[in-house]
Design a protein around this motif. Structure first.
Motif: not given
Length: 131
Positions: A93-113
């Motif tokens: 039951n993954l929702k698009e808003k949840d995956v979109d948010r996770a991908v965005s947070l990684s790219a914009e805030k958390y992924c140090s590489v």
């Protein structure tokens, strides 16, 4: 964090990290190249974030793959000019808003590489949710 890179032969080097892990790297295409390891690091680092963020939201994740495509400059120093990371995430039951948010947070805030490359490399992301 510390690491040591030691010449083995020709253009082959062995890298060993402070934590005891090792990897062979090669400039002739015999094993992973240093640039391939950077690309893999982008995918691994951001995928860790995506999975961790979704799990913290108490979502059930079955799989997460990150397909990477990169363009490099034609002339030396042949740096990456563009990287696209496409995540294929499956779970219950993954929702698009949840995956979109996770991908965005990684790219914009958390992924140090990714963030280390920001400003020098155009990084884009996309995702597919598989039920």
């Amino acid at each position: 964090m510390k690491a040591t890179v030691s010449w083995q032969q020709a253009l082959t080097f062995s890298g060993k990290t402070e934590s005891g892990f090792s990897q062979t790297l090669d400039g002739n295409g015999e094993t992973l190249s240093p640039m391939e390891t950077v690309l893999l690091a982008v995918g691994a680092c951001s995928s860790i974030d995506v999975v961790d963020i979704l799990k913290k939201r108490r979502l059930t994740i079955h799989d997460c793959q990150c397909e990477l495509e990169a363009d490099r400059a034609e002339e030396p120093p042949r740096v990456f000019t563009k990287i696209h990371a496409h995540y294929i995430v499956s779970g219950d039951n993954l929702k698009e808003k949840d995956v979109d948010r996770a991908v965005s947070l990684s790219a914009e805030k958390y992924c140090s590489v990714m963030l280390m490359l920001k400003g020098n490399v155009v990084i884009t992301t996309s995702y597919t949710i598989v039920d």
